[in-house]
Design a protein around this motif. Structure first.
Motif, PDB file in Angstrom:
ATOM      1  N   HIS A 133       0.775  -1.220   0.031  1.00 39.00           N
ATOM      2  CA  HIS A 133       0.076  -0.133   0.140  1.00 39.00           C
ATOM      3  C   HIS A 133       0.818   1.156  -0.157  1.00 39.00           C
ATOM      4  O   HIS A 133       1.940   1.437   0.605  1.00 39.00           O
ATOM      5  N   GLU A 135       2.139   4.545   1.405  1.00 33.34           N
ATOM      6  CA  GLU A 135       1.900   5.263   2.676  1.00 33.34           C
ATOM      7  C   GLU A 135       2.313   6.721   2.371  1.00 33.34           C
ATOM      8  O   GLU A 135       3.427   6.884   1.961  1.00 33.34           O
ATOM      9  N   THR A 217      -7.226   4.024  -3.899  1.00 28.99           N
ATOM     10  CA  THR A 217      -7.709   3.166  -2.706  1.00 28.99           C
ATOM     11  C   THR A 217      -8.976   3.426  -2.425  1.00 28.99           C
ATOM     12  O   THR A 217      -9.714   2.915  -1.617  1.00 28.99           O
ATOM     13  N   ASP A 259     -13.315   4.597   1.074  1.00 27.68           N
ATOM     14  CA  ASP A 259     -11.720   4.834   1.024  1.00 27.68           C
ATOM     15  C   ASP A 259     -11.569   4.716   2.603  1.00 27.68           C
ATOM     16  O   ASP A 259     -11.240   5.959   3.166  1.00 27.68           O
ATOM     17  N   ASP A 261      -8.642   4.520   3.867  1.00 33.81           N
ATOM     18  CA  ASP A 261      -7.218   4.858   4.052  1.00 33.81           C
ATOM     19  C   ASP A 261      -7.174   6.453   3.743  1.00 33.81           C
ATOM     20  O   ASP A 261      -6.430   7.075   4.637  1.00 33.81           O
ATOM     21  N   HIS A 263      -6.096   8.061   0.842  1.00 34.02           N
ATOM     22  CA  HIS A 263      -5.159   8.180   0.077  1.00 34.02           C
ATOM     23  C   HIS A 263      -5.963   8.530  -1.281  1.00 34.02           C
ATOM     24  O   HIS A 263      -5.543   9.621  -1.981  1.00 34.02           O
ATOM     25  N   ASP A 296      -6.319  -1.731  -1.226  1.00 29.97           N
ATOM     26  CA  ASP A 296      -6.838  -1.412   0.143  1.00 29.97           C
ATOM     27  C   ASP A 296      -5.745  -1.400   0.974  1.00 29.97           C
ATOM     28  O   ASP A 296      -4.668  -1.051   0.769  1.00 29.97           O
ATOM     29  N   GLU A 297      -5.929  -1.374   2.358  1.00 29.88           N
ATOM     30  CA  GLU A 297      -5.170  -1.197   3.338  1.00 29.88           C
ATOM     31  C   GLU A 297      -3.954  -2.303   3.213  1.00 29.88           C
ATOM     32  O   GLU A 297      -2.876  -1.865   3.958  1.00 29.88           O
ATOM     33  N   ASP A 298      -4.209  -3.263   2.516  1.00 31.90           N
ATOM     34  CA  ASP A 298      -2.982  -4.348   2.774  1.00 31.90           C
ATOM     35  C   ASP A 298      -2.274  -4.207   1.142  1.00 31.90           C
ATOM     36  O   ASP A 298      -1.493  -5.045   0.821  1.00 31.90           O
TER      37      ASP A 298
END
Length: 527
Positions: A133, A135, A217, A259, A261, A263, A296-298
């Motif tokens: 992902h 960051e 995301t 989303d 996240d 992002h 996604d988050e992963d």
């Protein structure tokens, strides 16, 4: 010529796959169908109870596709299609390694024969790798000049010294932007820096009739994505490719592409937010948005990102924004972007946030049909001549030897730069990264599309009108700083980026070019 005159050539596009390209895969036999990346043992998305690997395969035409699907069904026990692409000559499938033609011998040695390599109608099979992902860089993580250090090994330092003719060579950081050089700025202040102030945008159609697709995301359902009548501009074709069955907004509602996240939400707002407070309005607040939730988050899989490109072709997107990336080349993704270009889409990609590690332009920014964007600060003075390249942004020229591209990425480097440090968008937040710079250029492209320019004209206008800045090296931004006002006017500046470079910027260019050569030689010397 489409791009790369140079080589005749984090948030965002961080180093996303951990597999180092310089680790060889011991093998007996040869394989022409499985790509080098697929055989490098990246983290591949598994399918089924047996957790078989998955791939993205390419073919020439519908007959070849039918032949391949018949082979999977009739001649294998584990093979099956896991995703169809309607507008690409590709398909995603799963198959055991042994039936793919790769087997393990005693001592861990691989033997490659048969399987996919026997299929003359399959152009290649690439890894459906899982990408980490992207960051964002948090304010507390912005580094100071004293914390900047390039990661080089002993042998690489010797090769670099030979190339530059000096020992313990380090890049000249004078003119790079660090924490003290990046005060928090509103989106409006960032737009002004790149010739997209309120007055400039008021004289354009602001994206009316333009479709932008953001592969990221997801997005949140906010009033900033509504038109003047209160109707949502997030289109019903928006899809969550990270969930089984690829649910769409049309089928399951806007929460489908939510989303968690933030992002993708930031990236989308940068391009087309219509905020009551004009400080936070985007470049094209009348454009339509299609959201392709591929991360996604992963993280996300190559097949999902390629599906986003396929969707872009399906909805006849004018602009694609990809604030994502990997240090490793994906043939499937590069081919998909070429198809998108041929369909009329203009793709913008973040260059990467790992200058001190992987250093060189991430993929797919390194592909031929994605315009790579580096990040800058927004100087406190507001004067674009004071703009500096972000210290974390990946650079060129790519050596083409460490990413499984078989040289296809050689010479790739950032072509434009745009603000990407400490940019605030209410109510989405303040983020930093080349992920934040890419939507600045995508937003400018959407404005040009709204003015009637096709992808070729958008490409040429953005590069030819870029503003040269003395602090930029051409390995950091080949053409300079985004300048939408000049692009709208079709106006070129008197000097090229190479002509205005400071001594420090020239020194960094020499260093980056030498580092590219030394890393290429390092690979050749080791293997």
């Amino acid at each position: 010529m489409f791009r790369r005159e140079f080589i005749k050539a984090g948030a965002g596009a961080t180093a996303l796959i951990a597999t180092p390209a310089f680790v060889p895969v011991p093998a007996l036999g040869s394989h022409d169908t499985l790509t080098e990346f697929a055989l490098s043992d990246p983290e591949i998305d598994p399918y089924g109870a047996d957790h078989n690997p998955s791939f993205v395969g390419s073919y020439d035409d519908a007959d070849d596709r039918e032949a391949f699907e018949a082979w999977l069904e009739d001649d294998t026990d584990t093979g099956r299609i896991v995703r169809e692409y309607d507008h690409l000559d590709q398909t995603a499938f799963t198959l055991s390694w042994s039936e793919a033609g790769v087997s393990q011998l005693w001592g861990g040695l691989e033997h490659r024969s048969g399987g996919l390599d026997d299929l003359t109608y399959l152009e290649f099979a690439d890894a459906n790798a899982i990408l980490d992902h992207p960051e964002p860089i948090e304010p507390d993580d912005l580094v100071s000049e004293s914390a900047f250090s390039l990661e080089t090994g002993w042998l690489e330092r010797q090769l670099l010294a030979l190339e530059l003719g000096q020992l313990d060579a380090e890049p000249d950081i004078d003119g790079l932007a660090f924490d003290d050089d990046a005060p928090e700025s509103t989106l409006r202040e960032a737009r002004r820096l790149v010739g997209a102030g309120d007055g400039v945008l008021e004289d354009t159609n602001r994206g009316d009739g333009v479709t932008v697709i953001v592969i990221d995301t997801g997005i949140e359902d906010r009033s900033i994505y509504e038109d003047e009548n209160g109707d949502r501009r997030i289109q019903p074709e928006s899809t969550d490719f990270t969930s089984a069955g690829d649910p769409t907004v049309d089928e399951n509602g806007i929460d489908t592409v939510s989303d968690a996240d933030g992002h993708g939400d930031w990236v989308s707002a940068c391009i087309l937010a219509d905020n009551d407070d004009d400080r936070y309005s985007g470049f094209a607040p009348e454009a339509d948005l299609v959201t392709a939730k591929a991360l996604d988050e992963d993280g996300g899989a190559v097949a999902d990102i390629v599906a986003g490109v396929d969707l872009a072709i399906d909805v006849d997107a004018d602009v694609i924004c990809m604030s994502l990336g990997s240090p490793q080349w994906s043939e499937a993704l590069a081919d998909a972007l070429e198809d998108a270009w041929d369909a009329g889409a203009f793709t913008v990609v973040a260059s990467g946030n790992d200058r001190v590690g992987t250093t060189f332009t991430a993929h797919p920014a390194s592909a031929e049909h994605g315009l790579p964007v580096n990040a800058t600060n927004v100087p406190e003075s507001g004067d674009r001549d004071d703009t500096q390249i972000a210290n974390f942004g990946n650079v060129g020229p790519h050596p083409g030897t460490q990413d499984f591209s078989s040289g296809a990425s050689e010479g790739a480097g950032p072509e434009l730069a745009a603000p990407g440090m400490q940019i605030e968008i209410d109510p989405v937040g303040t983020l930093t990264g080349t992920s934040m710079a890419a939507p600045m250029v995508a937003g400018a492209a959407a404005v040009l599309a709204g003015e009637g320019h096709d992808n070729e004209a958008i490409h040429d206008r953005l590069l030819e009108s870029a503003y040269p800045v003395e602090h930029f090296g051409v390995t950091e931004s080949e053409y300079g700083l985004l300048d939408l006002e000049a692009a709208l006017e079709g106006r070129e500046h008197d000097d090229d980026q190479a002509d205005v470079r400071s001594d420090s910027a020239r020194t960094r260019d020499d260093f980056n070019e030498a580092l590219s050569v030394s890393r290429g030689r390092l690979i050749l010397r080791l293997f």
